[in-house]
Scaffold this active site. Structure first.
Site, PDB file in Angstrom:
ATOM      1  N   TYR A  78       0.777  -0.809   0.086  1.00 11.96           N
ATOM      2  CA  TYR A  78      -0.264   0.047   0.048  1.00 11.96           C
ATOM      3  C   TYR A  78       1.121   0.808  -0.050  1.00 11.96           C
ATOM      4  O   TYR A  78       1.937   1.459   1.156  1.00 11.96           O
ATOM      5  CB  TYR A  78      -0.887   0.209   1.262  1.00 11.96           C
ATOM      6  CG  TYR A  78      -2.009   1.330   1.307  1.00 11.96           C
ATOM      7  CD1 TYR A  78      -2.808   1.173   0.726  1.00 11.96           C
ATOM      8  CD2 TYR A  78      -1.440   2.061   2.722  1.00 11.96           C
ATOM      9  CE1 TYR A  78      -3.399   2.437   1.034  1.00 11.96           C
ATOM     10  CE2 TYR A  78      -2.504   3.078   2.209  1.00 11.96           C
ATOM     11  CZ  TYR A  78      -3.464   3.323   1.623  1.00 11.96           C
ATOM     12  OH  TYR A  78      -4.216   4.712   1.613  1.00 11.96           O
ATOM     13  N   ASP A 120       8.887   2.161  -0.288  1.00  9.32           N
ATOM     14  CA  ASP A 120       7.742   3.104   0.955  1.00  9.32           C
ATOM     15  C   ASP A 120       8.250   2.855   1.772  1.00  9.32           C
ATOM     16  O   ASP A 120       7.728   1.924   2.525  1.00  9.32           O
ATOM     17  CB  ASP A 120       6.780   3.156  -0.003  1.00  9.32           C
ATOM     18  CG  ASP A 120       5.473   3.281   0.925  1.00  9.32           C
ATOM     19  OD1 ASP A 120       6.201   4.434   2.286  1.00  9.32           O
ATOM     20  OD2 ASP A 120       4.580   3.254   0.417  1.00  9.32           O
ATOM     21  N   LYS A 150       4.314   8.807   8.638  1.00  7.78           N
ATOM     22  CA  LYS A 150       3.836   8.082  10.319  1.00  7.78           C
ATOM     23  C   LYS A 150       4.652   9.106  11.028  1.00  7.78           C
ATOM     24  O   LYS A 150       4.741   9.927  11.560  1.00  7.78           O
ATOM     25  CB  LYS A 150       4.052   7.073  10.287  1.00  7.78           C
ATOM     26  CG  LYS A 150       2.988   6.808   9.335  1.00  7.78           C
ATOM     27  CD  LYS A 150       2.152   4.699   9.364  1.00  7.78           C
ATOM     28  CE  LYS A 150       1.075   4.999   7.850  1.00  7.78           C
ATOM     29  NZ  LYS A 150       0.836   3.893   6.893  1.00  7.78           N
TER      30      LYS A 150
END
Ligand SMILES: *Cc1c(COP(=O)(O)O)cnc(C)c1O
Length: 427
Positions: free
Chosen positions: A143, A238, A266
């Site tokens: 994702y 990522d 994050k």
């Protein structure tokens, strides 16, 4: 136990789609309705019915130091007193950039954005602009946020082109994303062969965390690096999840593989909205205003987000990762013993303080199709047993736990005992 949350949800769903601002929060994957929270401190969070939970999600990663951590909060308060945004440069943005460059081995220059999605979206635009090629490769089960080019699943059969995985994503966009199998270098090689000189970038979660935790097999990332070099293609890691989480320098430091571009999110915002993408000076100089690849943001590098994030990054020393490893390995070992005791078909995958308990007959989950074999009904029951015992787990089989360094021995014992009880009930 949840009457106020249910009431709040019934109100919210009339005015917010599904009652939530991000789908996983709706608890659909655990056949339930969401819990509404009002506060947190250290390893604990409290819902609006005054239930207390040990938080094993940490807002999906950012809260490596737990909730309402004093130094982070103080830093936000301090900066907020001077104003919240100027739409003009501040020095704390350069402090943040220097810190990221210090910590992440492959980054020489970095641009701040406001979310992980923005980071990955900008990174592939940059890769395409830099290489002057259109196609990208992503992996099934990875994702990268909700940008159109990533909401793509593998085409069926002999078709190598991707298909939209959400309504509203056009076939034209889907055609530019190819989908390979995680941990399967041949599947990548095949895509390169069929699309010679057309692939701008390969984007991967070097430690997959969005199909539950799936580790890269030995050499997979190295082989990917070689393939990208041979095909004049940028390799994008990522690290929105793994960055600052599995080590100071993320997965690239842990596995010793150097990507061309890295995306971060994050933890980087310390609980406020922030993301970043960075790489070599040569590639990053293609970003506007120096270069021809446009990317911008009104609140990019927002001083409050920088203050929170920098406060966290500045304190990520070796001791933090040692502590997280001790906490996480104790929990892993405890759960493994419980699995043996109860004979439930399950296994646990872990890298540092990221882990997933998979309810599967398979010994090891290596890719998306393995992950899809999991018994999500069993996970759903397990989730609710744990919740009743005051342990807050990800409300989906396909998400990771993210532990904070505020989880103490009492919490660990509680998690392991609750796990044993819950596994027994599943039998
Ligand atoms: C969370 C996540 C994103 C998206 O970040 P947002 O801040 O939610 O937009 C992208 N990539 C990975 C690997 C993620 O885990």
């Amino acid at each position: 136990m949840f009457s106020k949350s249910i009431e709040a949800y019934n109100k919210a769903k009339k005015i917010i789609p599904g009652g939530v601002n991000s789908p996983v929060r709706a608890f659909r994957s655990v056949n339930s309705t969401p819990i509404f929270f009002k506060s947190g401190k250290g390893s604990k969070m409290n819902d609006i019915d005054d239930n207390e939970y040990i938080d094993c999600v940490g807002s999906w990663g950012p809260l490596i130091f737990g909730h309402a951590e004093k130094a982070t909060i103080d830093s936000i308060i301090e900066y907020s007193k001077r104003g919240t945004t100027y739409g003009a440069p501040t020095e704390i943005e350069s402090l943040m950039a220097s810190k990221i460059i210090d910590m992440v081995p492959s980054i020489e220059k970095v641009r701040m954005v406001s979310s992980g999605t923005e980071a990955t979206m900008s990174a592939i635009r940059l890769a395409r602009g830099y290489k002057r090629k259109d196609l990208i490769i992503k992996f099934s089960g990875n994702y990268h946020g909700h940008f159109d080019s990533f909401l793509i699943r593998a085409g069926s059969g002999a078709m190598t082109l991707g298909k939209p995985d959400s309504q509203g994503v056009t076939d034209n966009i889907a055609r530019d994303t190819l989908v390979a199998d995680f941990n399967n270098i041949d599947s990548v090689n095949e895509l390169f062969k069929k699309n010679k000189n057309k692939i701008a970038a390969v984007i991967i979660e070097p430690i997959a965390g969005n199909m539950g935790l799936v580790k890269p097999n030995k050499n997979f990332l190295n082989e990917l690096r070689v393939l990208c070099d041979e095909n004049d293609t940028l390799l994008i890691f990522d690290e929105v999840m793994s960055g600052f989480r599995v080590s100071k320098g993320g997965a690239q430091e842990l596995y010793g593989v150097k990507p061309d571009l890295t995306t971060l999110g994050k933890i980087i915002g310390g609980g406020l909205p922030a993301g970043a993408y960075g790489g070599s000076q040569e590639v990053m100089d293609h970003v506007a205003p120096d270069g021809p690849v446009y990317q911008a943001g009104t609140l990019s590098g927002n001083p409050l987000a920088m203050a929170a994030g920098l406060s966290v990054l500045n304190r990520l020393d070796d001791q933090v990762y040692k502590d997280l490893e001790i906490i996480s390995s104790k929990i892993e070992n405890g759960i493994n013993k419980n699995i043996d005791k109860t004979g439930v078909s399950a296994n646990i995958a872990r890298v540092g303080s990221m882990m997933t308990l998979f309810f599967s007959k398979k010994q090891k989950i290596e890719n998306f199709s393995d992950a899809q074999d999991c018994n999500t009904e069993l996970y759903s029951k397990y989730f609710h047993y744990m919740l009743k015992r005051g342990i807050y787990l990800p409300p989906s089989q396909y998400e990771c736990m993210f532990l904070s360094n505020k989880i103490d021995q009492k919490d660990i014992n509680n998690i392991i005992e609750s796990n044993l009880d819950s596994l027994k009930k599943l039998n």
